[in-house]
Structures are given as C-alpha cells and as structure tokens.
Design an enzyme around this catalytic site. Structure first.
Site, PDB file in Angstrom:
ATOM      1  N   GLU A  12      -1.595   3.666  10.412  1.00 58.00           N
ATOM      2  CA  GLU A  12      -0.648   2.554  10.459  1.00 58.00           C
ATOM      3  C   GLU A  12       0.488   2.857  11.422  1.00 58.00           C
ATOM      4  O   GLU A  12       1.022   1.976  12.075  1.00 58.00           O
ATOM      5  CB  GLU A  12      -0.023   2.326   9.081  1.00 58.00           C
ATOM      6  CG  GLU A  12      -0.971   1.837   8.049  1.00 58.00           C
ATOM      7  CD  GLU A  12      -0.262   1.694   6.718  1.00 58.00           C
ATOM      8  OE1 GLU A  12      -0.453   0.668   6.079  1.00 58.00           O
ATOM      9  OE2 GLU A  12       0.498   2.602   6.337  1.00 58.00           O
ATOM     10  N   ASP A 207      -8.635  -1.315  -2.472  1.00 60.54           N
ATOM     11  CA  ASP A 207      -9.636  -1.080  -3.526  1.00 60.54           C
ATOM     12  C   ASP A 207      -9.136  -1.758  -4.796  1.00 60.54           C
ATOM     13  O   ASP A 207      -8.014  -2.238  -4.858  1.00 60.54           O
ATOM     14  CB  ASP A 207      -9.812   0.435  -3.760  1.00 60.54           C
ATOM     15  CG  ASP A 207      -8.495   1.120  -4.065  1.00 60.54           C
ATOM     16  OD1 ASP A 207      -7.909   1.713  -3.154  1.00 60.54           O
ATOM     17  OD2 ASP A 207      -8.014   1.019  -5.212  1.00 60.54           O
TER      18      ASP A 207
HETATM   19  N1  SAH Z   1      -6.856  12.018   1.099  1.00 63.64           N
HETATM   20  C1  SAH Z   1      -6.530  10.627   1.028  1.00 63.64           C
HETATM   21  C2  SAH Z   1      -5.553  10.459  -0.086  1.00 63.64           C
HETATM   22  C3  SAH Z   1      -5.112   9.090  -0.284  1.00 63.64           C
HETATM   23  S1  SAH Z   1      -4.335   8.874  -1.809  1.00 63.64           S
HETATM   24  C4  SAH Z   1      -6.111  10.155   2.391  1.00 63.64           C
HETATM   25  O1  SAH Z   1      -5.017  10.463   2.872  1.00 63.64           O
HETATM   26  O2  SAH Z   1      -6.929   9.520   3.041  1.00 63.64           O
HETATM   27  C5  SAH Z   1      -4.246   7.132  -1.808  1.00 63.64           C
HETATM   28  C6  SAH Z   1      -3.113   6.526  -1.034  1.00 63.64           C
HETATM   29  O3  SAH Z   1      -3.264   5.113  -0.994  1.00 63.64           O
HETATM   30  C7  SAH Z   1      -1.760   6.770  -1.682  1.00 63.64           C
HETATM   31  O4  SAH Z   1      -0.799   6.900  -0.670  1.00 63.64           O
HETATM   32  C8  SAH Z   1      -1.536   5.516  -2.550  1.00 63.64           C
HETATM   33  O5  SAH Z   1      -0.213   5.030  -2.432  1.00 63.64           O
HETATM   34  C9  SAH Z   1      -2.514   4.458  -2.024  1.00 63.64           C
HETATM   35  N2  SAH Z   1      -3.542   3.962  -2.964  1.00 63.64           N
HETATM   36  C10 SAH Z   1      -4.574   3.169  -2.578  1.00 63.64           C
HETATM   37  N3  SAH Z   1      -5.370   2.898  -3.622  1.00 63.64           N
HETATM   38  C11 SAH Z   1      -4.857   3.516  -4.706  1.00 63.64           C
HETATM   39  C12 SAH Z   1      -5.273   3.621  -6.064  1.00 63.64           C
HETATM   40  N4  SAH Z   1      -6.385   3.027  -6.498  1.00 63.64           N
HETATM   41  N5  SAH Z   1      -4.511   4.363  -6.912  1.00 63.64           N
HETATM   42  C13 SAH Z   1      -3.396   4.995  -6.463  1.00 63.64           C
HETATM   43  N6  SAH Z   1      -2.970   4.927  -5.179  1.00 63.64           N
HETATM   44  C14 SAH Z   1      -3.685   4.197  -4.292  1.00 63.64           C
END
Ligand code: SAH
Length: 248
Positions: A12, A207
């Site tokens: 982003e 998601d």
């Molecule tokens: N290793 C991954 C980790 C992402 S964690 C990466 O960097 O690609 C998920 C991120 O997206 C967090 O910053 C959170 O704010 C958001 N997010 C998206 N879907 C989520 C969900 N189902 N539960 C919690 N956070 C979510």
C-alpha cells in the site's frame, strides 16, 4: 499542517512513495519514515507494523518526532459484521479492543483508567475518507459497498468461522457490534486520543475472518489491496488540499 499516512502493508505504501514530491527517508525507532509532499500537502508516510504495540510505537513516533497534526490509516481487515464482504470498504467511526479484559476490576472491554471502551475517529476526516472511498470505488468500477461503523482490534489474526462468530456475539452482547476485525486501529486511536490528534481509518476487507481467511488474506493483499488503498488515499489527499486552499 503535516498529515501522517499510516499503511499496514508495504504494497500500500509503495504507490504513495512514488507519488511523493521530493521524498526523503528518515530512520527512527527501527522504522523508516518517508517525508514529502503529496498533491501539495506535507505528509509523512509510515508502516504501522503488525499488532497494537507496534502500531502505538509508530503513531507516537509520528507525533513526537515528526510533529504530525492529523493521521490517516489504510489497511485490510476481516469482515465480521453481517453483509461485510471481501472487497468491501469499511471506514471506522470508532474502535474497540476485543482482547481488553481487566474484569472484574473494570467492565469487560473497558480500557483501564480511561473510563471508556471505545475511541472515536474524527468526524470530518471520517466523512472525507467515506467520500474518497465512494468516489474511488466508482472510478475503479468496483461493485463494492462502503460501510461506516465500529472496528474491533486485537493481537490475533482471526481465522476460524466459529471464533469470528463468538467474537462478534460477545462484542454485540456488550453493545459493541463490530463491522470488521484487525490488529492495529484501536491502538492508533488510543494514542491519537492521548495527544488530541484527529484520526480516521479505512480498511478494505481481505477475508471474512473464517476458515478460509488464511487463503483469502494473502490473495487479496497481493492482487487488490494496494490498488484500493492508493486510489482512496490519492483521492482523499486531493480533496484535503482543495479544502485547505478554500480555508476549510
Ligand atoms: N505475515 C502476514 C501477517 C498479516 S497479519 C503479512 O504481513 O502478510 C494480518 C494483517 O491484516 C494485520 O495487520 C491485520 O490488521 C489485518 N487483518 C486482515 N484480516 C484479519 C483478520 N481476519 N484478523 C485479524 N487481522 C486481520
């Protein structure tokens, strides 16, 4: 007035750095900050990193070291409210921490010593983000819905249908029915409250926080999230610039 644009994902941020006039990179607190001008508005771009503590450190640094006077957050989230689908956009009106529990000393979800469960976003900035989200979805010809309401944050990637259902039910029973769940927004809101800095946040739904979240999330992030965020922030900053020129 310097505006901080906090992104959750490098994807982003990348598009925004490319739009910066005279970009300057500054290292601080183990993080990188990008200073420059976006459509005539002084901005600092930063990555929040993941989770509440990391996001709070980034926010505090933006305020204390870079003197930002307002803050916008863009990221992705899991949709847990009814009808909040992958590809939709949620603009936050308020934030709650779904993992805050100091009961029985304090009511469930209440932030100790603040006497409140929720932190509100700035109304005018939120309205501007809503308008920018609607305009950019229309220009991208995406048939997505823009929602406005409560977002729940906590240090947990919610990725099971049963857990998402239970989380939504528990929060709703306490009067905090959320539209989406993520891991940073409420921490940023709390820091901005402490410093009386206006804050607004937009999340695109990657998601449904269900059993397929671990597949939907990375796919959405690589394929669509950055396009959304870039279009929304680009539109938002153009409008911001026009209204400051009018003295609003
Ligand atoms: N290793 C991954 C980790 C992402 S964690 C990466 O960097 O690609 C998920 C991120 O997206 C967090 O910053 C959170 O704010 C958001 N997010 C998206 N879907 C989520 C969900 N189902 N539960 C919690 N956070 C979510």
């Amino acid at each position: 007035m310097t505006t901080a644009i906090l992104s959750a994902l490098a994807e982003e941020q990348q598009g925004l750095i490319e739009l910066l006039r005279e970009p300057r990179r500054v290292a601080r607190a183990g993080r990188e900050f990008w200073l420059g001008e976006l459509h005539g508005t002084p901005v600092v771009l930063a990555l929040s990193r993941i989770g509440k503590v990391a996001a709070a450190t980034t926010t505090t640094t933006l305020i204390e070291a870079f003197g930002v006077q307002r803050l916008i957050f863009t990221g992705v989230a899991g949709g847990i409210g009814p009808g909040v689908q992958v590809g939709d956009v949620v603009v936050a009106s308020e934030f709650v921490q779904h993992d805050m529990d100091a009961s029985p000393l304090f009511p469930r979800y209440q932030i100790p010593l603040y006497d409140r469960e929720r932190f509100a976003c700035d109304i005018a900035l939120g309205e501007a983000l809503l308008a920018a989200s609607r305009a950019s979805l229309e220009s991208l010809a995406l048939p997505a819905t823009v929602h406005h309401g409560l977002i729940a944050s906590g240090d947990r990637f919610v990725s099971a249908a049963e857990e998402a259902r239970a989380l939504h039910a528990a929060l709703s029973n306490a009067g905090h029915a959320p539209l989406a769940v993520e891991m940073e927004g409420a921490a940023v809101a709390q820091v901005c409250h402490d410093y009386a800095i206006p804050y607004a946040a937009v999340r695109t739904i990657s998601d449904r926080a269900d059993d397929s979240a671990h597949v939907d999330f990375p796919q959405f992030v690589t394929e669509v999230a950055s396009r959304y965020a870039l279009a929304i922030i680009d539109e938002f900053v153009r409008e911001l610039n026009k209204s400051s020129a009018r003295g609003v």
